[in-house]
Enzyme design. Sequence first.
Site, PDB file in Angstrom:
ATOM      1  N   CYS A 113      -8.153 -36.239 -12.956  1.00 25.39           N
ATOM      2  CA  CYS A 113      -8.804 -35.630 -11.886  1.00 25.39           C
ATOM      3  C   CYS A 113     -10.128 -34.938 -12.228  1.00 25.39           C
ATOM      4  O   CYS A 113     -11.225 -34.046 -11.909  1.00 25.39           O
ATOM      5  CB  CYS A 113      -8.502 -34.907 -11.008  1.00 25.39           C
ATOM      6  SG  CYS A 113      -6.903 -36.027 -10.100  1.00 25.39           S
ATOM      7  N   CYS A 118      -3.455 -32.848 -12.559  1.00 25.32           N
ATOM      8  CA  CYS A 118      -3.977 -34.254 -12.462  1.00 25.32           C
ATOM      9  C   CYS A 118      -5.220 -34.016 -13.787  1.00 25.32           C
ATOM     10  O   CYS A 118      -6.006 -34.169 -13.466  1.00 25.32           O
ATOM     11  CB  CYS A 118      -4.210 -35.641 -12.373  1.00 25.32           C
ATOM     12  SG  CYS A 118      -5.514 -36.635 -11.738  1.00 25.32           S
TER      13      CYS A 118
END
Length: 317
Positions: free
Chosen positions: A74, A71
Amino acid sequence: MQQPRNFSLHGAVDLGARQAAAQRQQASATASQGAASSEYVFDVTEATFETDVLERSRTVPVIMDLWAEWCGPCKQLSPVLERLAGEAAGSWVLAKVDVDANPQLSAALQVQSIPMVLAVIGGQLVPGFLGALPEAQVRQWLGQVLEVAQQLGLPGAGGQPPEGPEDGAAADERTEAGSFAEPELAEAQQAMERGDLDAAGEAFERLLANNPGDPLGTAGLAQVNLVRRVKSYDQAQARRDAAAHPDDVDAQIRVADIEMTGGNAEEAFDRLLGVIRRTTGEERNKVRLHLVGLFDMFPPRDPRVTKARSTLSSLLF
């Protein structure tokens, strides 16, 4: 901030996810090392969630960062949260969850996209946000979380370093055992034994001046103040007033105090929670503050306090 909700991992996911969870957990073992554990930032798994998140949230807000190695956003948000956790120095802690390694937990938390940030306060889940928000917005949300925690009287929400599970148990044991190692505590104990509430209160106040937040000092002073209040009441009249006027805040507070001195803590808590349910504005806040003050007489993990905090949270937010 949206209303917190009760949370349970059990029954939240179908049993068929267990095998896939085990396979993904093994495959992502290396990825799950993305966050270095520290006093304020630590990794959480399905096995440690109960202790590291739910139990810890009884004494300090726990912020959950749900992430994955693949991700991109993230990788933008997680360092911000980790840095802010370090700056907070224990007023909240950061629990990092690799969603690939913990699919059952992710499903229980209803994770649909990441990064996803949640808070857990007093064992209840508080909705957070999705995506890599700018730092200013993250700080604003964290401020709201701390405000919620402080209104609930959460012990660790004022900036003191949090107690881990073992430390909290030791503090509870120390409180229950009544270890009076400090001179002020010994003096307070002696004064209470001879019925000198003023001297006991002064000793506890000196202790707290030297050691702010000391659990024994906090509990002792709360107990002294409770006894002082109850000694000034006409108990029979107080009970009549409370029965005749259910919405009389002061009357209900007086009877709650009387119930506390009689060893009926749950009845006292339920009485004040009922008043909070029926009132608004300044009256509600007055009762809330009184209830939180009564919590001070107990160890943070006392089940009666835990139950009352959970109910208070649902009523306020």
